[in-house]
Scaffold this active site. Structure first.
Site, short mmCIF file in Angstrom:
data_model
loop_
_atom_site.label_atom_id
_atom_site.label_comp_id
_atom_site.label_asym_id
_atom_site.label_seq_id
_atom_site.Cartn_x
_atom_site.Cartn_y
_atom_site.Cartn_z
N ALA A 205 71.03 27.09 51.27
CA ALA A 205 70.35 25.99 50.59
C ALA A 205 69.70 26.42 49.28
CB ALA A 205 69.30 25.39 51.51
N CYS A 206 69.68 27.71 49.01
CA CYS A 206 69.00 28.27 47.83
C CYS A 206 69.94 28.31 46.63
CB CYS A 206 68.51 29.67 48.17
SG CYS A 206 67.96 30.65 46.77
#
Length: 122
Positions: A8-9
């Site tokens: 998700a980064c």
């Protein structure tokens, strides 16, 4: 070479894209799902030449709940920090790349990813 990521980064995704563009061979470790042990964190810290508080995301909600900002940052508190990182992997700064030559980098920039690649060339 191994890269610790959170998919998700955005910085993790950018690092993976650059590694792919450069044709690098690497292993992905989704460290939120496959949390590193305290011993693995110690080994990576040694390779990074950093202390646990240097790779801790202190703005995370979990960090605030633990009161990390008030924890001492000294040798006697080191194991406490490492335990917190092992028990709360979301607190670990990302991405971290461990290169084949024994070095490691927190690869939050393109330059850092390129440096990791340079450490991986034989």
């Amino acid at each position: 070479m191994e890269i610790w990521i959170n998919p998700a980064c955005s910085k993790c995704r950018s690092a993976i894209s650059l590694l792919d563009a450069e044709g690098a061979e690497y292993t992905v470790r989704r460290y939120l799902e496959d949390a590193p042990s305290a011993d693995e964190i110690r080994a990576v810290l040694e390779r990074l030449n950093l202390e646990p508080w240097d790779i801790t995301r202190t703005a995370e909600a979990e960090a605030k709940e633990l009161g990390l900002k008030d924890w001492a940052r000294d040798e006697t508190s080191r194991d406490r920090w490492i335990t917190a990182l092992a028990e709360h992997p979301k607190l670990i700064q990302r991405p971290i790349i461990t290169a084949d030559d024994g070095t490691a980098l927190v690869a939050r920039s393109e330059d850092a990813v390129r440096e990791a690649l340079s450490h991986n060339k034989s």
